[in-house]
Motif scaffolding. Structure first.
Motif, PDB file in Angstrom:
ATOM      1  N   SER A 175     -21.390  -3.275  15.252  1.00 37.20           N
ATOM      2  CA  SER A 175     -21.249  -3.463  16.114  1.00 37.20           C
ATOM      3  C   SER A 175     -20.471  -3.530  17.647  1.00 37.20           C
ATOM      4  O   SER A 175     -20.315  -3.304  18.423  1.00 37.20           O
ATOM      5  CB  SER A 175     -22.975  -4.432  16.643  1.00 37.20           C
ATOM      6  N   GLU A 176     -19.073  -4.156  16.940  1.00 46.38           N
ATOM      7  CA  GLU A 176     -18.394  -4.010  17.526  1.00 46.38           C
ATOM      8  C   GLU A 176     -17.090  -3.068  17.836  1.00 46.38           C
ATOM      9  O   GLU A 176     -15.891  -2.636  18.239  1.00 46.38           O
ATOM     10  CB  GLU A 176     -17.134  -5.256  17.152  1.00 46.38           C
ATOM     11  N   VAL A 177     -17.458  -1.595  16.556  1.00 44.06           N
ATOM     12  CA  VAL A 177     -16.022  -0.397  16.728  1.00 44.06           C
ATOM     13  C   VAL A 177     -17.412   0.577  16.810  1.00 44.06           C
ATOM     14  O   VAL A 177     -18.182   1.334  16.619  1.00 44.06           O
ATOM     15  CB  VAL A 177     -16.645  -0.472  14.666  1.00 44.06           C
ATOM     16  N   LYS A 178     -16.483   1.836  18.141  1.00 41.61           N
ATOM     17  CA  LYS A 178     -17.059   2.543  18.702  1.00 41.61           C
ATOM     18  C   LYS A 178     -16.619   4.376  17.465  1.00 41.61           C
ATOM     19  O   LYS A 178     -16.844   5.080  17.726  1.00 41.61           O
ATOM     20  CB  LYS A 178     -16.316   3.403  19.880  1.00 41.61           C
ATOM     21  N   GLY A 179     -15.057   3.425  16.451  1.00 37.82           N
ATOM     22  CA  GLY A 179     -14.755   5.300  15.745  1.00 37.82           C
ATOM     23  C   GLY A 179     -13.426   4.217  14.904  1.00 37.82           C
ATOM     24  O   GLY A 179     -13.182   2.443  15.383  1.00 37.82           O
ATOM     25  N   LEU A 180     -13.023   5.391  13.877  1.00 36.27           N
ATOM     26  CA  LEU A 180     -12.472   4.856  12.928  1.00 36.27           C
ATOM     27  C   LEU A 180     -10.695   5.891  12.897  1.00 36.27           C
ATOM     28  O   LEU A 180     -11.934   7.246  12.236  1.00 36.27           O
ATOM     29  CB  LEU A 180     -12.947   4.033  11.878  1.00 36.27           C
ATOM     30  N   VAL A 181     -10.102   6.168  12.714  1.00 34.21           N
ATOM     31  CA  VAL A 181      -9.602   6.768  12.646  1.00 34.21           C
ATOM     32  C   VAL A 181      -8.756   6.369  11.137  1.00 34.21           C
ATOM     33  O   VAL A 181      -7.834   5.433  11.092  1.00 34.21           O
ATOM     34  CB  VAL A 181      -8.095   6.784  13.852  1.00 34.21           C
ATOM     35  N   LEU A 182      -8.449   6.935   9.789  1.00 36.33           N
ATOM     36  CA  LEU A 182      -7.659   6.699   8.969  1.00 36.33           C
ATOM     37  C   LEU A 182      -5.879   7.391   9.168  1.00 36.33           C
ATOM     38  O   LEU A 182      -6.432   8.854   8.357  1.00 36.33           O
ATOM     39  CB  LEU A 182      -8.726   6.586   7.889  1.00 36.33           C
ATOM     40  N   VAL A 183      -4.623   6.493   8.501  1.00 33.56           N
ATOM     41  CA  VAL A 183      -3.768   7.830   8.932  1.00 33.56           C
ATOM     42  C   VAL A 183      -3.759   7.902   7.158  1.00 33.56           C
ATOM     43  O   VAL A 183      -2.856   6.354   6.859  1.00 33.56           O
ATOM     44  CB  VAL A 183      -3.129   7.412  10.175  1.00 33.56           C
ATOM     45  N   ASP A 184      -3.269   8.496   6.611  1.00 38.53           N
ATOM     46  CA  ASP A 184      -3.538   8.331   4.756  1.00 38.53           C
ATOM     47  C   ASP A 184      -3.685   7.105   3.891  1.00 38.53           C
ATOM     48  O   ASP A 184      -3.222   6.559   3.783  1.00 38.53           O
ATOM     49  CB  ASP A 184      -2.039   8.799   4.998  1.00 38.53           C
ATOM     50  N   SER A 185      -4.403   7.166   4.577  1.00 39.68           N
ATOM     51  CA  SER A 185      -5.368   5.773   4.367  1.00 39.68           C
ATOM     52  C   SER A 185      -6.107   5.417   2.697  1.00 39.68           C
ATOM     53  O   SER A 185      -5.793   6.630   1.882  1.00 39.68           O
ATOM     54  CB  SER A 185      -7.107   5.951   4.826  1.00 39.68           C
ATOM     55  N   LEU A 186      -5.762   4.224   2.337  1.00 37.85           N
ATOM     56  CA  LEU A 186      -6.470   3.675   1.473  1.00 37.85           C
ATOM     57  C   LEU A 186      -7.391   4.025   0.831  1.00 37.85           C
ATOM     58  O   LEU A 186      -8.385   3.480   2.369  1.00 37.85           O
ATOM     59  CB  LEU A 186      -5.301   2.694   0.464  1.00 37.85           C
ATOM     60  N   TYR A 187      -8.453   3.876  -0.015  1.00 41.06           N
ATOM     61  CA  TYR A 187      -9.672   3.897  -0.040  1.00 41.06           C
ATOM     62  C   TYR A 187      -9.952   2.675  -1.117  1.00 41.06           C
ATOM     63  O   TYR A 187      -9.842   2.525  -2.151  1.00 41.06           O
ATOM     64  CB  TYR A 187     -10.569   5.294  -0.526  1.00 41.06           C
ATOM     65  N   PRO A 188     -11.510   2.580  -1.053  1.00 43.02           N
ATOM     66  CA  PRO A 188     -11.903   1.376  -1.905  1.00 43.02           C
ATOM     67  C   PRO A 188     -11.890   1.987  -3.669  1.00 43.02           C
ATOM     68  O   PRO A 188     -12.144   3.067  -3.921  1.00 43.02           O
ATOM     69  CB  PRO A 188     -13.583   0.567  -2.040  1.00 43.02           C
ATOM     70  N   GLY A 189     -11.745   1.050  -4.656  1.00 47.00           N
ATOM     71  CA  GLY A 189     -11.866   1.726  -6.061  1.00 47.00           C
ATOM     72  C   GLY A 189      -9.925   2.726  -6.494  1.00 47.00           C
ATOM     73  O   GLY A 189     -10.006   2.552  -7.617  1.00 47.00           O
ATOM     74  N   ILE A 190      -9.281   3.168  -5.536  1.00 46.54           N
ATOM     75  CA  ILE A 190      -8.072   3.324  -5.460  1.00 46.54           C
ATOM     76  C   ILE A 190      -7.169   2.690  -6.314  1.00 46.54           C
ATOM     77  O   ILE A 190      -6.103   3.866  -8.246  1.00 46.54           O
ATOM     78  CB  ILE A 190      -7.712   4.493  -4.474  1.00 46.54           C
ATOM     79  N   ILE A 191      -7.251   1.457  -6.422  1.00 48.66           N
ATOM     80  CA  ILE A 191      -6.072   0.731  -6.762  1.00 48.66           C
ATOM     81  C   ILE A 191      -6.456   0.478  -7.502  1.00 48.66           C
ATOM     82  O   ILE A 191      -7.504  -0.957  -7.714  1.00 48.66           O
ATOM     83  CB  ILE A 191      -5.303  -0.324  -5.782  1.00 48.66           C
ATOM     84  N   LYS A 192      -5.752  -0.291  -8.535  1.00 49.09           N
ATOM     85  CA  LYS A 192      -7.142  -0.609 -10.241  1.00 49.09           C
ATOM     86  C   LYS A 192      -6.412  -2.004  -9.932  1.00 49.09           C
ATOM     87  O   LYS A 192      -5.898  -2.956  -8.796  1.00 49.09           O
ATOM     88  CB  LYS A 192      -6.043  -0.745 -11.655  1.00 49.09           C
ATOM     89  N   LYS A 193      -7.214  -3.514 -10.462  1.00 52.63           N
ATOM     90  CA  LYS A 193      -7.307  -4.329 -10.544  1.00 52.63           C
ATOM     91  C   LYS A 193      -5.349  -5.144 -10.819  1.00 52.63           C
ATOM     92  O   LYS A 193      -5.157  -4.621 -11.510  1.00 52.63           O
ATOM     93  CB  LYS A 193      -7.835  -5.253 -11.528  1.00 52.63           C
ATOM     94  N   PRO A 194      -5.277  -5.175  -9.695  1.00 53.82           N
ATOM     95  CA  PRO A 194      -3.339  -5.902 -10.996  1.00 53.82           C
ATOM     96  C   PRO A 194      -2.948  -6.377 -11.992  1.00 53.82           C
ATOM     97  O   PRO A 194      -2.305  -6.071 -12.594  1.00 53.82           O
ATOM     98  CB  PRO A 194      -2.965  -7.475  -9.835  1.00 53.82           C
ATOM     99  N   GLU A 195      -4.058  -6.693 -12.582  1.00 54.78           N
ATOM    100  CA  GLU A 195      -3.751  -7.340 -13.978  1.00 54.78           C
ATOM    101  C   GLU A 195      -3.732  -6.292 -15.191  1.00 54.78           C
ATOM    102  O   GLU A 195      -3.686  -6.485 -16.225  1.00 54.78           O
ATOM    103  CB  GLU A 195      -4.846  -8.748 -14.463  1.00 54.78           C
ATOM    104  N   ASP A 196      -4.154  -4.921 -14.039  1.00 51.97           N
ATOM    105  CA  ASP A 196      -4.408  -3.702 -15.528  1.00 51.97           C
ATOM    106  C   ASP A 196      -3.177  -3.369 -14.618  1.00 51.97           C
ATOM    107  O   ASP A 196      -3.329  -2.393 -15.240  1.00 51.97           O
ATOM    108  CB  ASP A 196      -5.774  -3.043 -14.942  1.00 51.97           C
ATOM    109  N   PHE A 197      -2.310  -3.054 -14.080  1.00 47.03           N
ATOM    110  CA  PHE A 197      -0.837  -2.881 -13.291  1.00 47.03           C
ATOM    111  C   PHE A 197       0.355  -2.606 -15.051  1.00 47.03           C
ATOM    112  O   PHE A 197       0.021  -3.892 -15.948  1.00 47.03           O
ATOM    113  CB  PHE A 197      -0.247  -3.080 -12.424  1.00 47.03           C
ATOM    114  N   PRO A 198       0.760  -1.501 -15.592  1.00 46.27           N
ATOM    115  CA  PRO A 198       1.513  -1.549 -16.680  1.00 46.27           C
ATOM    116  C   PRO A 198       2.559  -2.512 -16.198  1.00 46.27           C
ATOM    117  O   PRO A 198       2.609  -3.669 -15.371  1.00 46.27           O
ATOM    118  CB  PRO A 198       2.833  -0.714 -16.607  1.00 46.27           C
ATOM    119  N   LEU A 199       3.568  -3.441 -17.070  1.00 40.90           N
ATOM    120  CA  LEU A 199       4.025  -4.625 -17.598  1.00 40.90           C
ATOM    121  C   LEU A 199       5.586  -3.830 -16.589  1.00 40.90           C
ATOM    122  O   LEU A 199       6.079  -4.655 -15.582  1.00 40.90           O
ATOM    123  CB  LEU A 199       4.625  -4.852 -18.731  1.00 40.90           C
ATOM    124  N   TYR A 200       5.652  -2.808 -16.483  1.00 42.57           N
ATOM    125  CA  TYR A 200       7.077  -2.668 -15.516  1.00 42.57           C
ATOM    126  C   TYR A 200       6.826  -2.731 -13.995  1.00 42.57           C
ATOM    127  O   TYR A 200       7.369  -2.792 -12.618  1.00 42.57           O
ATOM    128  CB  TYR A 200       8.123  -1.427 -16.097  1.00 42.57           C
TER     129      TYR A 200
END
Length: 306
Positions: A175-200
């Protein structure tokens, strides 16, 4: 070993999804290279320090009397608000002129107020022990807006990781937002859980990232889950600015942090039906490389919000 991110995805992956991956991988590649963020020119107004829960927070607050709303800018990971200078300057001048003359800027409706800031640990903003997940960051931003007298409605503008935070804000407070501008945004689910990041990758994050930035990176997956747990209001218009570089230099390093499976791709595609998508041959920092495109997207949002 460096790979071409665009060509490495299976054919079903859209340019939009490829760009999501390129955004985060470019961020991590920049960290490994030891590069700092570029500094833009001086903004139209000087930032000041505010206090939030005992920490000093650097913020830029311009209030236009009788403003129909507030433009709110959220930075990407490790980025400072001065990265928005070329964009903010286009609106700050109008707001300041209106503030002085008590009249609308020539050729436009009443000027909007605007707000930008640096999250804790960035710029002059002090680090914090408070959580660094999206829910806390959104709560802090909303508190800062209220503290500085910026009442809704808001047009939210978020870059990269900041775009993920703005998606959460819009879902928590539709109710407080009139518009959303996403500039080369990240989106849900794109990045893995941190514990699943490779060791390096975990090693590089620990060595090259500040503690505040690393805590935000570790919370990206949980922030995405928080976004998906909330309904989306189709009444909020969305514009997505997507970087799809055409040159041979569109190279990034695969750090093993990106989900590109069919289910994730389909879910992201379905997030915002009816959203306007603008594809640019730019780089991840669209607000610096192509500020005019960001300004135009915001102006269109302001018009639709009248």
């Amino acid at each position: 070993m460096p790979i071409n991110i665009v060509s490495s995805y299976r054919p079903s992956a859209s340019p939009f999804m490829r760009t999501c991956a390129l955004a985060v991988l470019t961020l991590l590649a920049t960290v490994l290279a030891g590069l700092g963020s570029a500094h833009a020119s001086e903004a139209a107004a000087m930032p000041a320090l505010a206090r939030l829960h005992g920490q000093e927070i650097e913020q830029l607050s311009i209030k236009a009397p009788e403003a129909p709303g507030t433009l709110v800018f959220e930075n990407g990971s490790r980025a400072e608000m001065e990265g928005w200078n070329a964009v903010i300057g286009a609106f700050a001048t109008s707001a300041q002129q209106y503030q002085l003359t008590q009249q609308s800027a020539p050729g436009s409706a009443k000027a909007w107020s605007l707000f930008a800031y640096d999250r804790p640990g960035i710029g002059r903003s002090e680090a914090t022990e408070r959580p660094r997940d999206g829910r806390q960051i959104v709560a802090d931003l909303r508190e800062l807006l209220q503290q500085q007298g910026h009442k809704p409605p808001y047009v939210l503008v978020g870059h990269s990781l900041g775009g993920l935070y703005m998606q959460l804000f819009a879902r928590q407070y539709p109710s407080e937002v009139k518009g959303l501008v996403l500039v080369d945004s990240l989106y849900p689910g794109i990045i893995k859980k941190p514990e699943d990041f490779p060791l390096y990758t975990r090693w590089a994050k620990a060595v090259f990232m500040s503690r505040m930035a690393a805590r935000e990176i570790d919370a990206i997956h949980a922030t995405g889950e928080a976004v998906l747990a909330l309904p989306w209001s189709a009444q909020i218009p969305v514009t997505r600015l997507v970087n799809v570089p055409k040159g041979a230099g569109a190279i990034a390093v695969d750090f093993g942090v990106v989900n590109a499976d069919e289910a994730t791709i389909a879910r992201v595609r379905a997030l915002y039906p009816g959203a306007k998508t603008v594809v640019l041959d730019s780089d991840h920092q669209i607000q610096k490389a192509n500020p005019e495109a960001v300004v135009q997207a915001i102006q269109e949002m302001m018009i639709s919000a009248r």
